[in-house]
Design a protein around this motif. Structure first.
Motif, PDB file in Angstrom:
ATOM      1  N   VAL A 140       0.851  -1.203   0.000  1.00  0.00           N
ATOM      2  CA  VAL A 140       0.000   0.000   0.000  1.00  0.00           C
ATOM      3  C   VAL A 140       0.886   1.251   0.000  1.00  0.00           C
ATOM      4  CG1 VAL A 140      -1.748   1.292   1.304  1.00  0.00           C
ATOM      5  CG2 VAL A 140      -1.933  -1.192   1.098  1.00  0.00           C
ATOM      6  N   VAL A 141       1.972   1.225   0.786  1.00  0.00           N
ATOM      7  CA  VAL A 141       2.882   2.381   0.815  1.00  0.00           C
ATOM      8  C   VAL A 141       3.516   2.576  -0.571  1.00  0.00           C
ATOM      9  CG1 VAL A 141       5.006   3.317   1.836  1.00  0.00           C
ATOM     10  CG2 VAL A 141       3.287   2.217   3.295  1.00  0.00           C
ATOM     11  N   GLN A 142       3.879   1.471  -1.221  1.00  0.00           N
ATOM     12  CA  GLN A 142       4.456   1.588  -2.571  1.00  0.00           C
ATOM     13  C   GLN A 142       3.462   2.232  -3.534  1.00  0.00           C
ATOM     14  OE1 GLN A 142       5.467  -2.578  -2.897  1.00  0.00           O
ATOM     15  NE2 GLN A 142       7.657  -2.116  -2.852  1.00  0.00           N
ATOM     16  N   ARG A 143       2.190   1.883  -3.370  1.00  0.00           N
ATOM     17  CA  ARG A 143       1.171   2.481  -4.238  1.00  0.00           C
ATOM     18  C   ARG A 143       0.966   3.959  -3.904  1.00  0.00           C
ATOM     19  NH1 ARG A 143      -3.372  -1.527  -3.058  1.00  0.00           N
ATOM     20  NH2 ARG A 143      -4.686  -0.006  -4.055  1.00  0.00           N
ATOM     21  N   LEU A 144       1.002   4.291  -2.606  1.00  0.00           N
ATOM     22  CA  LEU A 144       0.812   5.692  -2.196  1.00  0.00           C
ATOM     23  C   LEU A 144       1.916   6.589  -2.753  1.00  0.00           C
ATOM     24  CD1 LEU A 144      -0.107   5.300   1.588  1.00  0.00           C
ATOM     25  CD2 LEU A 144      -1.629   6.025  -0.252  1.00  0.00           C
ATOM     26  N   ALA A 145       3.154   6.056  -2.721  1.00  0.00           N
ATOM     27  CA  ALA A 145       4.322   6.884  -3.079  1.00  0.00           C
ATOM     28  C   ALA A 145       4.698   6.744  -4.552  1.00  0.00           C
ATOM     29  CB  ALA A 145       5.509   6.474  -2.196  1.00  0.00           C
ATOM     30  N   ALA A 146       3.947   5.967  -5.327  1.00  0.00           N
ATOM     31  CA  ALA A 146       4.379   5.599  -6.682  1.00  0.00           C
ATOM     32  C   ALA A 146       4.525   6.816  -7.590  1.00  0.00           C
ATOM     33  CB  ALA A 146       3.366   4.635  -7.292  1.00  0.00           C
ATOM     34  N   PRO A 147       5.679   6.891  -8.282  1.00  0.00           N
ATOM     35  CA  PRO A 147       5.820   7.952  -9.281  1.00  0.00           C
ATOM     36  C   PRO A 147       5.093   7.565 -10.573  1.00  0.00           C
ATOM     37  CG  PRO A 147       7.816   6.616  -9.180  1.00  0.00           C
ATOM     38  CD  PRO A 147       6.859   6.045  -8.159  1.00  0.00           C
ATOM     39  N   VAL A 148       4.765   8.576 -11.372  1.00  0.00           N
ATOM     40  CA  VAL A 148       4.107   8.313 -12.656  1.00  0.00           C
ATOM     41  C   VAL A 148       4.974   7.358 -13.477  1.00  0.00           C
ATOM     42  CG1 VAL A 148       5.115  10.408 -13.688  1.00  0.00           C
ATOM     43  CG2 VAL A 148       3.016   9.436 -14.665  1.00  0.00           C
ATOM     44  N   GLY A 149       4.336   6.439 -14.160  1.00  0.00           N
ATOM     45  CA  GLY A 149       5.047   5.518 -15.050  1.00  0.00           C
ATOM     46  C   GLY A 149       5.422   4.207 -14.392  1.00  0.00           C
ATOM     47  N   GLY A 150       5.398   4.149 -13.050  1.00  0.00           N
ATOM     48  CA  GLY A 150       5.833   2.924 -12.369  1.00  0.00           C
ATOM     49  C   GLY A 150       4.710   1.894 -12.268  1.00  0.00           C
ATOM     50  N   ASN A 151       5.132   0.674 -11.890  1.00  0.00           N
ATOM     51  CA  ASN A 151       4.174  -0.437 -11.776  1.00  0.00           C
ATOM     52  C   ASN A 151       3.104  -0.191 -10.725  1.00  0.00           C
ATOM     53  OD1 ASN A 151       5.291  -2.036 -13.646  1.00  0.00           O
ATOM     54  ND2 ASN A 151       6.532  -3.240 -12.199  1.00  0.00           N
ATOM     55  N   HIS A 152       3.490   0.521  -9.642  1.00  0.00           N
ATOM     56  CA  HIS A 152       2.567   0.703  -8.516  1.00  0.00           C
ATOM     57  C   HIS A 152       1.662   1.920  -8.700  1.00  0.00           C
ATOM     58  CE1 HIS A 152       4.550  -2.409  -6.177  1.00  0.00           C
ATOM     59  NE2 HIS A 152       5.701  -1.884  -6.517  1.00  0.00           N
ATOM     60  N   TYR A 153       1.926   2.708  -9.773  1.00  0.00           N
ATOM     61  CA  TYR A 153       1.174   3.959  -9.974  1.00  0.00           C
ATOM     62  C   TYR A 153      -0.271   3.663 -10.330  1.00  0.00           C
ATOM     63  CZ  TYR A 153       0.352   8.672 -11.937  1.00  0.00           C
ATOM     64  OH  TYR A 153      -0.121   9.939 -12.208  1.00  0.00           O
TER      65      TYR A 153
END
Ligand code: SAM
Length: 272
Positions: A140-153
């Motif tokens: 969830v933290v990875q999704r919250l902090a995800a930059p544009v273009g990344g897998n978690h975005y």
């Protein structure tokens, strides 16, 4: 030290109690509470984080749902002048009503089953909040902090980044908790923007555009947004309709939402 009855962790309340002193210390150092500040802890449990927060001299209000934990918390901290217990559900709690001259600093090792609705409940009250530090599932933290273009975005990150600066501070393994959860965890800091960098005329419409766009994340904007905006409208906002949703930054989604807001109603998909 005050003695208190042993408590059996309850799954339905998302109870995974922190017991690793090194992790607890790191959390305290990340929060760095100071005397005179006004803190709120969601789900204090048996007080693993609570104790150090109170030791700073800051005012601390805690919100705990499990009735069995209330006497344990009162036995440990009830005599301290800077401690207040609120018995109830944080999802229904009016956090803004606590704010006075000091904006709130919200903290919590959150029950993972309700962490997303809880964050959105708090974001609605973000004008009264200085910052938030949460333990969440690492994913969830990875999704919250995800930059544009990344897998978690995706939807969660975009909507939280609309309101807050997001910092993924550090990861915590399952062994720091009792019982150990099946997933890795992480600490995140959310700092509400003093002024929104990209203001949506209607945040509900931004939410709608982002949800529609990511319904099928492998498709292009032209296809995913078809029910809301046509390709010419997307292009008119400076975005290639052939982009995938994960290639569009927050500013781009806000431009699309503002266009839809201006054209909402019967002509939502009409061109200028
Ligand atoms: N802070 C403690 C710790 O770190 O050991 C406990 C953390 S445990 C993951 C989550 C806590 O949130 C539990 O104490 C649980 O009873 C409480 N809780 C669960 N749902 C809640 C709700 N809706 N409102 C307030 N507290 C809740």
């Amino acid at each position: 030290m005050t003695q208190f009855a042993p408590h059996r962790a309850r799954k339905r309340f998302g109870q995974n109690f922190l017991h690793d002193p090194g992790v607890i210390d790191r959390i305290h150092r990340a929060i760095a509470p100071r005397e005179g500040q006004h803190l709120v802890e969601i789900g204090p449990g048996q007080g693993a984080i609570t104790q150090g927060l109170l030791a700073s001299g800051a005012r601390l209000e805690v919100v705990e749902l499990d009735n069995d934990l209330h006497p344990i918390l009162l036995a440990r901290f009830g005599h301290l002048p800077n401690f207040t217990l609120h018995k109830g559900d944080a999802l229904k709690f009016d956090f803004a009503s606590l704010a006075d001259d000091q904006p709130l600093r919200v903290v919590g090792n959150l029950p993972y089953n309700i962490s997303t609705p809880l964050m959105f409940h708090l974001l609605k009250q973000s004008a009264q909040i200085a910052d938030m530090h949460f333990m969440l599932q690492k994913e969830v933290v990875q999704r919250l902090a995800a930059p544009v273009g990344g897998n978690h975005y995706g939807r969660l990150g975009i909507m939280v980044q609309y309101y807050c600066q997001v910092e993924h501070l550090f990861d915590v393994g399952p062994g720091a908790f009792s019982p150990a959860p099946k997933v890795d965890s992480a600490i995140v800091r959310l700092t509400p923007h003093a002024e929104l960098p990209h203001r949506a005329e209607n945040p509900g419409i931004l939410e709608q555009v982002v949800r529609e766009a990511f319904n099928q994340r492998r498709k292009t904007l032209r296809n995913t947004l078809r029910p809301l905006l046509d390709a010419d409208s997307i292009a008119a906002e400076g975005l290639d309709p052939g982009l995938r949703p994960e290639q569009v930054d927050l500013a781009g989604f806000v431009r699309l939402a503002n266009r839809l807001a201006r054209h909402s109603g019967a002509s939502a998909t009409q061109k200028d």
